[in-house]
Design an enzyme around this catalytic site. Structure first.
Site, PDB file in Angstrom:
ATOM      1  CE1 TYR A   1       2.889  -1.704   5.838  1.00  0.00           C
ATOM      2  CE2 TYR A   1       1.402  -2.919   6.500  1.00  0.00           C
ATOM      3  CZ  TYR A   1       1.922  -2.375   5.655  1.00  0.00           C
ATOM      4  OH  TYR A   1       1.550  -2.598   4.353  1.00  0.00           O
TER       5      TYR A   1
ATOM      6  CD  GLU B   1      -8.729   6.127  -5.547  1.00  0.00           C
ATOM      7  OE1 GLU B   1      -7.823   5.729  -5.058  1.00  0.00           O
ATOM      8  OE2 GLU B   1      -8.612   6.481  -6.640  1.00  0.00           O
ATOM      9  N   PRO B   2     -11.688   4.863  -0.207  1.00  0.00           N
ATOM     10  CG  PRO B   2     -13.771   5.003   0.935  1.00  0.00           C
ATOM     11  CD  PRO B   2     -13.307   5.277  -0.321  1.00  0.00           C
TER      12      PRO B   2
ATOM     13  N   GLY C   1      -7.134   6.607   2.280  1.00  0.00           N
ATOM     14  CA  GLY C   1      -6.331   7.062   3.211  1.00  0.00           C
ATOM     15  C   GLY C   1      -6.798   7.323   4.706  1.00  0.00           C
TER      16      GLY C   1
ATOM     17  NE  ARG D   1      -5.443   2.093   7.239  1.00  0.00           N
ATOM     18  CZ  ARG D   1      -4.438   1.303   7.241  1.00  0.00           C
ATOM     19  NH1 ARG D   1      -4.277   0.363   7.998  1.00  0.00           N
ATOM     20  NH2 ARG D   1      -3.362   1.679   6.253  1.00  0.00           N
TER      21      ARG D   1
ATOM     22  CB  CYS E   1      11.168 -21.124  11.537  1.00  0.00           C
ATOM     23  SG  CYS E   1      10.267 -22.860  11.641  1.00  0.00           S
ATOM     24  CD  GLU E   2      11.079 -15.057   8.908  1.00  0.00           C
ATOM     25  OE1 GLU E   2      11.403 -14.088   9.161  1.00  0.00           O
ATOM     26  OE2 GLU E   2      10.753 -15.487   7.712  1.00  0.00           O
TER      27      GLU E   2
HETATM   28  N1  LLP Z   1      -6.475   4.304  -3.496  1.00  0.00           N
HETATM   29  C1  LLP Z   1      -5.026   4.211  -3.793  1.00  0.00           C
HETATM   30  C2  LLP Z   1      -4.516   4.284  -5.156  1.00  0.00           C
HETATM   31  C3  LLP Z   1      -4.297   3.325  -2.578  1.00  0.00           C
HETATM   32  O1  LLP Z   1      -3.213   2.799  -2.898  1.00  0.00           O
HETATM   33  C4  LLP Z   1      -4.784   2.639  -1.589  1.00  0.00           C
HETATM   34  C5  LLP Z   1      -4.191   2.093  -0.440  1.00  0.00           C
HETATM   35  C6  LLP Z   1      -5.987   3.356  -1.148  1.00  0.00           C
HETATM   36  C7  LLP Z   1      -6.734   3.900  -2.193  1.00  0.00           C
HETATM   37  C8  LLP Z   1      -6.875   2.839  -0.341  1.00  0.00           C
HETATM   38  O2  LLP Z   1      -6.244   3.482   1.265  1.00  0.00           O
HETATM   39  P1  LLP Z   1      -6.851   3.244   2.642  1.00  0.00           P
HETATM   40  O3  LLP Z   1      -8.140   3.986   2.693  1.00  0.00           O
HETATM   41  O4  LLP Z   1      -7.131   1.727   2.692  1.00  0.00           O
HETATM   42  O5  LLP Z   1      -5.958   3.553   3.547  1.00  0.00           O
HETATM   43  N2  LLP Z   1      -1.140  -2.635   3.639  1.00  0.00           N
HETATM   44  C9  LLP Z   1      -1.057  -1.395   4.452  1.00  0.00           C
HETATM   45  C10 LLP Z   1      -1.978  -0.266   3.888  1.00  0.00           C
HETATM   46  C11 LLP Z   1      -1.573  -0.156   2.264  1.00  0.00           C
HETATM   47  C12 LLP Z   1      -2.318   0.833   1.607  1.00  0.00           C
HETATM   48  C13 LLP Z   1      -1.974   0.857   0.241  1.00  0.00           C
HETATM   49  N3  LLP Z   1      -2.772   1.819  -0.764  1.00  0.00           N
HETATM   50  C14 LLP Z   1      -1.388  -1.485   5.788  1.00  0.00           C
HETATM   51  O6  LLP Z   1      -1.832  -2.561   6.294  1.00  0.00           O
HETATM   52  O7  LLP Z   1      -1.498  -0.585   6.735  1.00  0.00           O
END
Ligand code: LLP
Length: 421
Positions: free
Chosen positions: A316, A273-274, A239, A276, A348-349
């Protein structure tokens, strides 16, 4: 570190001009900088170097096996959410002993395969899943390592679609329910309690929500201790936010200082668990301006990438930085007058857009870079409008590797068939 930089008129990725990549591979194409991914991963793990920890990259953010291979070689573990992601990590040479399996809807076959591969931990999200895990482990003569995903009920102050730690979301279980699940788990010879887990959302720019969540996990760990249940790992999920436009996310070092302060006097291993933060700014989507047109006083640049290639803007309302690949250093010397454009795709949207209201001096044929597209870019792409998915190109210094080819129409039709007459 950012592998994308300007040299003279040209935007480069590491040592290569993006215009050259477009010449070789065509557009649209995802382009990734290996050095940027590596630097982001090292920054993350180094920030926690003084404390026992493991970074488990969230495969969903970008699951190309070349990227998984790179991260595996740097020592990363992996957070997966499907049997498919498990197979990708294994195909990339990742160590199953460093895999965590998250997700609210694990299927029997996925659990079975993960048990067979001896993954590190199942992050269990409901009492029903726990019972199912016991049944399958029993049938297969296995012992499943488990952590319960606690929903700490904190507001991560992020986009509602990606906030996951509020009690009314589908994720995890309330602390009281987790307590009774741990007590049940302790009774089973087919479960081994290893940790506790939460993931409160994505694109979080401040440490406060993590600290509230960690505080709630620690309170639960201390209570579990009174029931003679010992927790060895605390998994705080992913996150960690990045800068897309003008956000000012805490640097990972500052997150680490705040988190480690709360861990003083404790010795549980920390897991993260990064997704992004490791890959987002290491990738761009390279696209070409196909058609310029004006309707009702608005100017539209129709590019060859679309919402099927990159859905974050449409889904988003995300803001992605856009830049011209060949931008005269002196903007006033640009032969084209600058205007305010909506960058839209050919789908087409009306919702098919990549960026709105951007001041650009562009002509048909110009190349554009859509920045911060390394996370949740290719992985969320589809074949809508029978468009082949874009290729993925990994850059290493002055070398370029096609790590996924452009999909052809044959690739798409291969799985379809006419019914018998
Ligand atoms: N761990 C779990 C259990 C998760 O559900 C997620 C993301 C992560 C780790 C990694 O999160 P991050 O570090 O990447 O923020 N498609 C959306 C983001 C969806 C995230 C879903 N879960 C976007 O493009 O912003």
């Amino acid at each position: 570190m950012n592998g994308f930089h300007r040299l003279g008129d040209e935007l480069y990725v590491e040592e290569l001009p993006l215009s050259k990549i477009a010449d070789i591979y065509g557009t649209p194409a995802f382009v990734y900088s290996q050095a940027t991914i590596k630097a982001a991963y090292m920054d993350f793990t180094n920030a926690f170097a003084d404390y026992p920890h493991q970074v488990c990259y969230a495969v969903k953010a970008n699951s190309n096996i070349a990227i998984l291979d790179l991260l595996a070689r740097l020592g990363a573990g992996f957070d997966i959410v499907s049997g498919g992601e498990l197979q990708r990590v294994i195909a990339a040479g990742g160590d199953p002993g460093k895999i965590l399996f998250s997700g609210v809807g694990k299927q029997d076959w996925e659990i079975r395969t993960a048990l067979e591969k001896n993954i590190a931990c199942f992050n269990v999200e409901s009492a029903s899943e726990l019972a199912r895990l016991v049944r399958i482990a029993e049938e297969d003569g296995q012992v499943a390592p488990v952590a319960i995903r606690v929903n700490p009920d904190v507001d991560a102050k992020t986009h509602p679609y990606i906030a996951t730690g509020l009690k009314e979301s589908k994720f995890g279980v309330a602390p009281e329910e987790a307590l009774s699940m741990y007590i049940d788990a302790k009774q089973s010879a087919h479960l081994k309690i290893v940790g506790i887990n939460c993931h409160i959302g994505s694109q979080i720019t401040d440490s406060a929500p993590y600290l509230v969540a960690l505080g709630r996990l620690i309170a639960l760990i201390d209570e579990l201790q009174r029931h003679n249940i010992s927790i060895r790992q605390i998994d705080l999920g992913g996150g960690f936010g990045i800068r897309y436009k003008d956000e000012t996310p805490l640097p990972i070092n500052a997150f680490a200082v705040a988190i480690l302060q709360m861990m003083e006097g404790r010795d549980e291993q920390l897991i993260f668990e990064p997704g992004r933060m490791i890959v987002a700014n290491a990738g761009i989507l390279l696209t070409k301006v196909n058609t310029l047109k004006s309707n009702g006083g608005k100017h539209f640049a129709v590019v060859d990438a679309a919402m099927n290639d990159f859905i974050r803007s449409a889904y988003y309302q995300s803001w992605q930085d856009i830049s011209l690949v060949k931008q005269p250093a002196d903007v006033d010397s640009n032969p084209v007058a600058s205007k305010i454009w909506d960058l839209v795709g050919p789908i087409c949207e009306t919702g098919d857009y990549l960026a709105k209201d951007r001041q650009l001096a562009i002509m048909e044929g110009d190349l554009l870079a859509i920045h911060s597209a390394g996370a949740y870019g290719f992985v969320m792409s589809s074949n809508y409008n029978t468009r082949g998915r874009a290729p993925e190109i990994l850059i290493r210094g002055n070398e370029h590797f096609c790590v996924r080819k452009r999909e052809t129409i044959e690739d798409q039709l291969r799985l379809e068939a006419l019914p018998g007459k």
